[in-house]
Scaffold this active site. Structure first.
Site, PDB file in Angstrom:
ATOM      1  N   ASP A 191      -1.836  13.482   5.562  1.00 17.99           N
ATOM      2  CA  ASP A 191      -0.390  13.343   5.387  1.00 17.99           C
ATOM      3  C   ASP A 191      -0.184  13.081   3.886  1.00 17.99           C
ATOM      4  O   ASP A 191      -0.915  12.282   3.287  1.00 17.99           O
ATOM      5  CB  ASP A 191       0.114  12.149   6.208  1.00 17.99           C
ATOM      6  CG  ASP A 191       1.626  12.053   6.193  1.00 17.99           C
ATOM      7  OD1 ASP A 191       2.228  12.275   7.256  1.00 17.99           O
ATOM      8  OD2 ASP A 191       2.198  11.742   5.123  1.00 17.99           O
ATOM      9  N   SER A 192       0.787  13.729   3.288  1.00 23.15           N
ATOM     10  CA  SER A 192       0.891  13.626   1.830  1.00 23.15           C
ATOM     11  C   SER A 192       1.303  12.234   1.357  1.00 23.15           C
ATOM     12  O   SER A 192       1.213  11.939   0.166  1.00 23.15           O
ATOM     13  CB  SER A 192       1.835  14.689   1.271  1.00 23.15           C
ATOM     14  OG  SER A 192       3.179  14.392   1.557  1.00 23.15           O
ATOM     15  N   SER A 193       1.689  11.338   2.270  1.00 24.18           N
ATOM     16  CA  SER A 193       1.930   9.947   1.850  1.00 24.18           C
ATOM     17  C   SER A 193       0.628   9.306   1.386  1.00 24.18           C
ATOM     18  O   SER A 193       0.651   8.299   0.680  1.00 24.18           O
ATOM     19  CB  SER A 193       2.444   9.094   3.007  1.00 24.18           C
ATOM     20  OG  SER A 193       3.289   9.802   3.829  1.00 24.18           O
ATOM     21  N   THR A 217       2.440  18.791   7.325  1.00 28.04           N
ATOM     22  CA  THR A 217       2.893  19.305   8.621  1.00 28.04           C
ATOM     23  C   THR A 217       2.484  20.755   8.869  1.00 28.04           C
ATOM     24  O   THR A 217       2.259  21.158  10.014  1.00 28.04           O
ATOM     25  CB  THR A 217       4.450  19.234   8.665  1.00 28.04           C
ATOM     26  OG1 THR A 217       4.829  17.886   8.479  1.00 28.04           O
ATOM     27  CG2 THR A 217       5.010  19.721   9.973  1.00 28.04           C
ATOM     28  N   THR A 249       5.340  17.964   2.578  1.00 27.03           N
ATOM     29  CA  THR A 249       6.584  18.035   1.797  1.00 27.03           C
ATOM     30  C   THR A 249       6.967  16.685   1.177  1.00 27.03           C
ATOM     31  O   THR A 249       7.664  16.644   0.173  1.00 27.03           O
ATOM     32  CB  THR A 249       7.766  18.513   2.674  1.00 27.03           C
ATOM     33  OG1 THR A 249       7.880  17.632   3.790  1.00 27.03           O
ATOM     34  CG2 THR A 249       7.573  19.927   3.144  1.00 27.03           C
ATOM     35  N   ASP A 250       6.506  15.585   1.808  1.00 28.70           N
ATOM     36  CA  ASP A 250       6.984  14.268   1.360  1.00 28.70           C
ATOM     37  C   ASP A 250       6.674  13.985  -0.109  1.00 28.70           C
ATOM     38  O   ASP A 250       7.497  13.410  -0.816  1.00 28.70           O
ATOM     39  CB  ASP A 250       6.385  13.152   2.232  1.00 28.70           C
ATOM     40  CG  ASP A 250       6.941  13.174   3.651  1.00 28.70           C
ATOM     41  OD1 ASP A 250       7.967  13.840   3.873  1.00 28.70           O
ATOM     42  OD2 ASP A 250       6.344  12.533   4.536  1.00 28.70           O
TER      43      ASP A 250
END
Ligand code: ASP
Length: 347
Positions: free
Chosen positions: A58-60, A13, A90-91
């Site tokens: 996105d860290s996913s 993000t 952050t995920d």
């Protein structure tokens, strides 16, 4: 002398741009450094800044190849920089930061992970303060992989994302924070004393042997895995981590979980028992429901976070630790992820 900090961008993000409502989308990677220094010009007064973008996701979507690339990028720039800041979603930041803590040996410089709950350009964004804190921390010479978020400094292997609402997104579990930022930086002397002597003992090294072929299960009362599921699982995975209840208890009635452990033991597939509790330690000797699984080779995750325990399982497989040494490997701290214990259950 002016310190040099390398900021490595991976995504999340932090650098996204705002769309309509609360939505955030990725911005083009080529604009990232320019935008960062334009938005936070104070960074230049803290250190000489360089920026590398290794991905913008996105860290996913983070993979173990990205963990390896990140470790390699840091290792290759080791002698040119005084500290490193990793911008990450952050995920899954706690997994990546734990992996880096395991990969990088003999740390002599800080590696600081940060990110944001709201993009840098958003109203009341936390990105700006998190980045200023992280860069400042990276100039302080603490030889540790850390997560710096909402003015708090956590050990990578002890931190877990706690909220996707509060700016206070991370908490340290079963271990004190390394420090916090107020008007000044306050560092926990006791924690620092435990880091510094150890860091002096080795030369910096990297070992990113890892095997991601693991499966994670969470126990739910009354939910019974089928034998077909167990067979499929054991023929396709090399390691299992189960989040049990409380001190690491699993159901013994119905015998299906015992069956899973018996079959896994036959095939020498390690099963780590972690807990659904946020804090406290797994203790498989406390109740019959733990002892039965310990007797079948269940490996205690001790007081590790789920993130650190799952990455450690991947590392144990990647380093091909022999069957009879797995219990002691898991119980031995590699990067402050657990406290050492004297007695290791024998099977
Ligand atoms: N989904 C985002 C990520 O982890 C969330 C964030 O960065 O806070 O990449």
């Amino acid at each position: 002398m002016r310190k040099k900090v390398l900021i490595i961008h991976t995504g999340g993000t932090f650098a996204m741009v705002l769309g309509s409502g609360q939505t955030a989308t990725k911005q083009h990677s080529s604009n990232l450094l320019e935008n960062l220094l334009q938005q936070i010009p104070e960074l230049a007064s803290l250190a000489e800044i360089d920026l590398k973008v290794i991905c913008n996701i996105d860290s996913s979507d983070v993979t173990i190849d990205i963990w390896k690339l990140l470790a390699k990028t840091i290792f290759e720039s080791w002698s040119q920089c005084d500290g490193f800041v990793v911008v990450h979603g952050t995920d899954t930041m706690a997994w990546t930061a734990s992996a880096l803590a395991f990969f990088l040996g003999g740390l002599t410089k800080p590696v600081v992970f940060t990110g944001a709950q709201r993009p840098l350009t958003a109203l009341r964004s936390d990105a700006r303060m998190n980045m200023i804190d992280a860069v400042e921390l990276a100039t302080h010479g603490i030889p540790e992989v850390m997560i710096c978020f909402d003015s708090k400094v956590h050990r990578a292997t002890r931190a877990t994302k706690y909220s996707n609402e509060h700016l206070y997104a991370y908490k340290s579990y079963n271990s004190p924070k390394i420090g916090s930022f107020g008007v000044n930086i306050k560092l926990n002397k006791k924690v620092l004393n435990s880091i510094l002597p150890e860091a002096k003992r080795h030369a910096p090294s990297i070992n990113s042997e890892i095997n991601g072929n693991i499966t994670s299960l969470m126990c739910v009362p009354g939910a019974i895995p089928s034998l077909t599921f167990i067979d499929g699982l054991l023929s396709s995975t090399e390691g299992i981590i189960i989040q049990g209840f409380g001190a690491g208890n699993l159901p013994i009635s119905g015998k299906i979980w015992l069956e899973l452990f018996e079959r896994a033991l036959d095939r020498k597939i390690p099963i780590v028992i972690s807990t659904q509790c946020e804090s406290g330690s797994v203790d498989l000797q406390l109740y019959e429901n733990g002892r039965r699984f310990a007797a079948l080779g269940g490996i205690s995750a001790l007081d590790m976070t789920f993130e650190a325990a799952s990455v450690k399982l991947m590392i144990m497989l990647g380093r091909k630790i022999p069957f009879e040494k797995r219990q002691s490997f898991f119980a031995t701290p590699l990067a402050f992820e657990c406290q050492s214990i004297d007695s290791i259950p024998s099977i």
